[in-house]
Design a protein around this motif. Sequence first.
Motif, PDB file in Angstrom:
ATOM      1  N   GLY A 166       0.805  -1.207   0.000  1.00  0.00           N
ATOM      2  CA  GLY A 166       0.000   0.000   0.000  1.00  0.00           C
ATOM      3  C   GLY A 166       0.841   1.262   0.000  1.00  0.00           C
ATOM      4  N   ASP A 167       0.178   2.378   0.250  1.00  0.00           N
ATOM      5  CA  ASP A 167       0.775   3.707   0.175  1.00  0.00           C
ATOM      6  C   ASP A 167       1.490   4.040   1.481  1.00  0.00           C
ATOM      7  OD1 ASP A 167       1.197   6.541   0.037  1.00  0.00           O
ATOM      8  OD2 ASP A 167      -0.391   6.676  -1.459  1.00  0.00           O
ATOM      9  N   ALA A 168       2.706   4.583   1.359  1.00  0.00           N
ATOM     10  CA  ALA A 168       3.483   4.935   2.554  1.00  0.00           C
ATOM     11  C   ALA A 168       2.806   6.017   3.386  1.00  0.00           C
ATOM     12  CB  ALA A 168       4.881   5.392   2.150  1.00  0.00           C
ATOM     13  N   ARG A 169       1.868   6.766   2.799  1.00  0.00           N
ATOM     14  CA  ARG A 169       1.174   7.782   3.582  1.00  0.00           C
ATOM     15  C   ARG A 169       0.378   7.148   4.724  1.00  0.00           C
ATOM     16  NH1 ARG A 169      -1.539  11.060  -1.322  1.00  0.00           N
ATOM     17  NH2 ARG A 169      -1.749   8.886  -1.998  1.00  0.00           N
ATOM     18  N   ALA A 170      -0.098   5.928   4.502  1.00  0.00           N
ATOM     19  CA  ALA A 170      -0.831   5.246   5.571  1.00  0.00           C
ATOM     20  C   ALA A 170       0.079   4.962   6.757  1.00  0.00           C
ATOM     21  CB  ALA A 170      -1.434   3.938   5.040  1.00  0.00           C
TER      22      ALA A 170
END
Length: 321
Positions: A166-170
């Motif tokens: 998934g996205d590192a922002r999570a």
Amino acid sequence: MQTEIEIKFFVSQDIQCPLSKLLNSLEIISSSQVDLGNVYFDTPTLDLRRLEMGLRIRRSDDFAEQTIKCRGQVVGGLHARPEYNAPVQGDVPLFAAFPAELWPSLVVRDEIQTRLVAQFRTDFLRRYWLIAFEGAEIELAWDQGEIVGSLGKTCIDELELELKSGDARALFGLAEQLAGLGGVRLGAQSKAQRGYRLAGLGKPLTLQSLPVANGSDAVMRITSGLQHWQHHEQYWLEQADPEQRQLALLAIRQGVTLIVDAAATQAPVWLAALTDLSTHLALLAQEPADTGWQAALSMLFHRVDYVRLQLAIAAWLLAVA
């Protein structure tokens, strides 16, 4: 090869109850725990360290694995570094299990292989949870144990968030919730870095000059300022001498000021909070040594809003990279 992307926190108080409450509010895919024993290797002349590599064998009851971690980047507690893993049978790593292109030459590789020795070890209980969060899968690990080297030992009490998919922002979203536990701060030092120092093989932390960054590159200046700030935060915590602590506080303020100045044209949402912190640090620096300002600064480093501010800056840097 895989690239390990993680955020590390050092824990300074009992977080069992608040962490349990947080976990109960999250979507847990799976959980487990395991005792891990890790032995780190290098040559007597630290050839791997000069190549910016870390080498270990990790064992538990049901597996043994050798790992090489290569040079990566640490910004604001976010660690990103390539790593290579392979099964291992004996007590010493075998370089033939790793890609040949890792090495300057096969001659160099084979020469290092013949001179490997164990340098230090880390032993800890790892409790871990695989969490579904904001469309990503993130592993939360809580490591508690010790690092043992020839100069002594030190405790391990760390939380690590590793992005599995998934996205590192999570990763930053979940890290912000962990910061809300209190009693944690972002960690830039790996277990291996601390182990080398305990083995008498690593350079001690020292005061550093403010890095010279391109005046027109705001992102580079903010990155440099954050790294300078966090380096001297760790230096301050490891010092007992009041004069050295004063110098470390000055360096922290320099890093914060560099970020404030560089961010002025960017107007990120965290700028006002950072400006307030800069003012607060300036007031602390004016306090006499016997007024308790050192205790106040130590508490500040673990405050929720302080840790979340560092996370916000690091998340912004990731977004604009």
